[in-house]
Design a protein around this motif. Structure first.
Motif, short mmCIF file in Angstrom:
data_model
loop_
_atom_site.label_atom_id
_atom_site.label_comp_id
_atom_site.label_asym_id
_atom_site.label_seq_id
_atom_site.Cartn_x
_atom_site.Cartn_y
_atom_site.Cartn_z
N ILE A 57 -27.66 7.58 16.25
CA ILE A 57 -28.21 7.95 14.92
C ILE A 57 -29.38 8.92 15.11
CG2 ILE A 57 -29.48 7.06 12.92
CD1 ILE A 57 -27.81 4.42 13.30
N LEU A 58 -30.26 8.60 16.06
CA LEU A 58 -31.43 9.47 16.29
C LEU A 58 -30.98 10.86 16.77
CD1 LEU A 58 -33.89 6.88 17.86
CD2 LEU A 58 -34.05 7.94 15.61
N GLU A 59 -29.97 10.87 17.60
CA GLU A 59 -29.45 12.17 18.08
C GLU A 59 -28.87 12.97 16.92
OE1 GLU A 59 -28.20 10.69 22.47
OE2 GLU A 59 -26.57 11.39 21.16
N ALA A 60 -28.08 12.29 16.07
CA ALA A 60 -27.46 13.00 14.94
C ALA A 60 -28.53 13.54 13.99
CB ALA A 60 -26.51 12.06 14.19
N VAL A 61 -29.56 12.75 13.74
CA VAL A 61 -30.66 13.20 12.85
C VAL A 61 -31.36 14.40 13.48
CG1 VAL A 61 -32.94 12.56 11.97
CG2 VAL A 61 -31.00 10.99 11.71
N HIS A 62 -31.61 14.29 14.77
CA HIS A 62 -32.32 15.37 15.47
C HIS A 62 -31.51 16.67 15.42
CE1 HIS A 62 -34.90 17.29 18.38
NE2 HIS A 62 -33.81 17.66 19.03
N ASN A 63 -30.20 16.56 15.67
CA ASN A 63 -29.36 17.77 15.70
C ASN A 63 -29.18 18.38 14.32
OD1 ASN A 63 -29.04 17.52 18.41
ND2 ASN A 63 -27.15 16.32 18.26
N GLN A 64 -29.18 17.51 13.30
CA GLN A 64 -28.85 18.01 11.98
C GLN A 64 -30.04 18.66 11.27
OE1 GLN A 64 -28.86 15.61 8.81
NE2 GLN A 64 -27.04 16.43 7.81
N ARG A 65 -31.22 18.12 11.47
CA ARG A 65 -32.49 18.71 11.01
C ARG A 65 -32.78 18.62 9.51
NH1 ARG A 65 -34.90 20.69 15.23
NH2 ARG A 65 -33.62 21.04 17.04
N ALA A 66 -31.94 17.94 8.76
CA ALA A 66 -32.25 17.78 7.33
C ALA A 66 -33.26 16.65 7.14
CB ALA A 66 -30.98 17.48 6.54
N PHE A 67 -33.26 15.70 8.07
CA PHE A 67 -34.17 14.55 8.00
C PHE A 67 -35.11 14.58 9.20
CE2 PHE A 67 -30.38 13.21 5.71
CZ PHE A 67 -30.90 12.61 4.58
N ARG A 68 -36.29 13.98 9.00
CA ARG A 68 -37.29 13.89 10.09
C ARG A 68 -37.57 12.42 10.33
NH1 ARG A 68 -42.38 13.90 8.40
NH2 ARG A 68 -41.67 14.94 6.51
N TRP A 69 -37.53 11.99 11.58
CA TRP A 69 -37.87 10.60 11.95
C TRP A 69 -39.38 10.48 11.86
CZ3 TRP A 69 -37.70 8.13 17.49
CH2 TRP A 69 -37.74 6.73 17.37
N THR A 70 -39.86 9.47 11.14
CA THR A 70 -41.31 9.40 10.88
C THR A 70 -42.07 8.62 11.96
OG1 THR A 70 -41.02 7.43 9.54
CG2 THR A 70 -40.99 9.55 8.37
N ALA A 71 -41.37 8.04 12.94
CA ALA A 71 -42.05 7.17 13.91
C ALA A 71 -43.03 7.96 14.78
CB ALA A 71 -41.01 6.49 14.80
N THR A 72 -44.20 7.35 14.99
CA THR A 72 -45.15 7.97 15.92
C THR A 72 -45.35 7.09 17.14
OG1 THR A 72 -46.96 6.99 14.68
CG2 THR A 72 -46.39 9.27 14.13
N GLY A 73 -44.85 5.85 17.07
CA GLY A 73 -44.97 4.94 18.21
C GLY A 73 -43.99 3.79 18.04
N PRO A 74 -43.84 2.94 19.08
CA PRO A 74 -42.84 1.86 19.06
C PRO A 74 -42.98 0.91 17.87
CG PRO A 74 -43.88 2.02 21.22
CD PRO A 74 -44.59 2.99 20.33
N GLN A 75 -44.22 0.70 17.41
CA GLN A 75 -44.40 -0.22 16.28
C GLN A 75 -43.59 0.23 15.06
OE1 GLN A 75 -45.46 -2.33 18.27
NE2 GLN A 75 -46.69 -3.30 16.67
N ASP A 76 -43.44 1.55 14.94
CA ASP A 76 -42.78 2.10 13.74
C ASP A 76 -41.31 1.75 13.67
OD1 ASP A 76 -45.07 3.37 12.64
OD2 ASP A 76 -44.89 4.89 14.19
N TRP A 77 -40.66 1.53 14.80
CA TRP A 77 -39.25 1.13 14.72
C TRP A 77 -39.03 -0.34 15.07
CZ3 TRP A 77 -37.66 -0.31 19.54
CH2 TRP A 77 -38.25 0.32 20.64
N ARG A 78 -40.11 -1.01 15.57
CA ARG A 78 -39.94 -2.44 15.89
C ARG A 78 -40.26 -3.33 14.70
NH1 ARG A 78 -42.77 -2.22 21.63
NH2 ARG A 78 -40.99 -1.50 22.83
N ILE A 79 -41.14 -2.84 13.82
CA ILE A 79 -41.61 -3.68 12.71
C ILE A 79 -41.05 -3.16 11.40
CG2 ILE A 79 -43.69 -4.40 11.46
CD1 ILE A 79 -45.10 -4.35 14.21
N GLN A 80 -40.47 -4.07 10.61
CA GLN A 80 -39.79 -3.58 9.42
C GLN A 80 -40.73 -3.42 8.22
OE1 GLN A 80 -37.52 -7.48 9.36
NE2 GLN A 80 -36.73 -6.46 7.59
#
Ligand SMILES: C[S@@+](CC[C@H](N)C(=O)[O-])C[C@H]1O[C@@H](n2cnc3c(N)ncnc32)[C@H](O)[C@@H]1O
Length: 238
Positions: free
Chosen positions: A187-210
């Motif tokens: 999913i992260l690769e597809a988002v990165h390649n497509q460029r319409a969306f930006r992943w907002t995470a700046t550190g592990p907490q951002d994807w570990r904590i909901q």
């Protein structure tokens, strides 16, 4: 919009991303909910959608924004969000009728007025929606399709991201959760390649904590019981 040759062609060739559509035989109340309530809250995909500006209030009088949940399963997250955000019109998509019935029961029992449903493939809804109509979208624990030969059935793909990119307004948030590490990576690769969306995470907490505004789903509870870590991915439409 939505009915040109290309999108019809794409829909015909799309692989099914969901498993079974029904489980137990419905009891009398459930049958009544499907026959009487579902037609009242089902999205009218047979008629053209309204423009993005008026979609929220056309779906739900008084609503200001539209949020979309794809594959709501038992509807725990959809119902909790709809109750917390009465000014939002929710579109919930789920082809599994037992899940649809759970949400219909909640709508009736709790007098929830801001949920509209589609009991089939969410990609048909996304093709029907006007551009830039959605303020937030959720795809929580999409079917993992773990066998290599089934991977192409995975719902979150470059194609689905492209469909969503058209209907999400700039600044809208897309939330995706999965408990499958290699699915999170693709999913992260597809988002990165497509460029319409930006992943907002700046550190592990951002994807570990909901976070508090992200209710736990039934599938997630199973992942917790079975000791699997979940990944909570937040993307913003650029
Ligand atoms: C693993 S379940 C997770 C359900 C729920 N989100 C949860 O976390 O408990 C994935 C759900 O996505 C639904 N689904 C799969 N493909 C879909 C599609 N194209 N449109 C709508 N729902 C879909 C399936 O029917 C299934 O109920």
């Amino acid at each position: 919009m939505g009915n040109d040759d290309d999108s019809v062609h794409a829909a015909i060739h799309e692989l099914r991303s969901f498993g079974r559509r029904s489980g137990r035989t419905l009891n009398a109340r459930q049958t009544r909910l499907v026959e009487d309530l579902l037609p009242k809250v089902r999205l009218p995909l047979h008629s053209p959608s309204s423009g993005a500006e008026e979609l929220a209030r056309v779906l739900v009088p008084g609503a200001q924004r539209v949020w979309l949940e794809i594959g709501f399963g038992g509807g725990e997250h959809l119902v909790a969000q709809a109750r917390s955000h009465p000014d939002v019109a929710f579109i919930g998509c789920e082809p599994f009728i037992d899940g649809v019935v759970k949400v219909l029961s909640a709508i009736e029992d709790q007098a929830i007025a801001n949920i509209r449903l589609f009991d089939d493939d969410a990609r048909d809804v996304v093709r029907w929606l006007p551009a830039a109509a959605i303020d937030r979208a959720f795809i929580l624990f999409p079917d993992p399709w773990p066998k290599t030969r089934h991977r192409k059935r995975r719902l979150v793909s470059a194609q689905t991201l492209a469909l969503l990119a058209r209907v999400m307004r700039t600044g809208a948030e897309l939330r995706v959760a999965t408990d499958i590490g290699d699915y999170a990576r693709t999913i992260l690769e597809a988002v990165h390649n497509q460029r319409a969306f930006r992943w907002t995470a700046t550190g592990p907490q951002d994807w570990r904590i909901q976070g508090d505004d992200w209710p736990v789903t039934r599938y997630q509870q199973k992942a917790i019981r079975e000791g699997r870590r979940s990944y909570f991915l937040r993307f913003v439409r650029d």
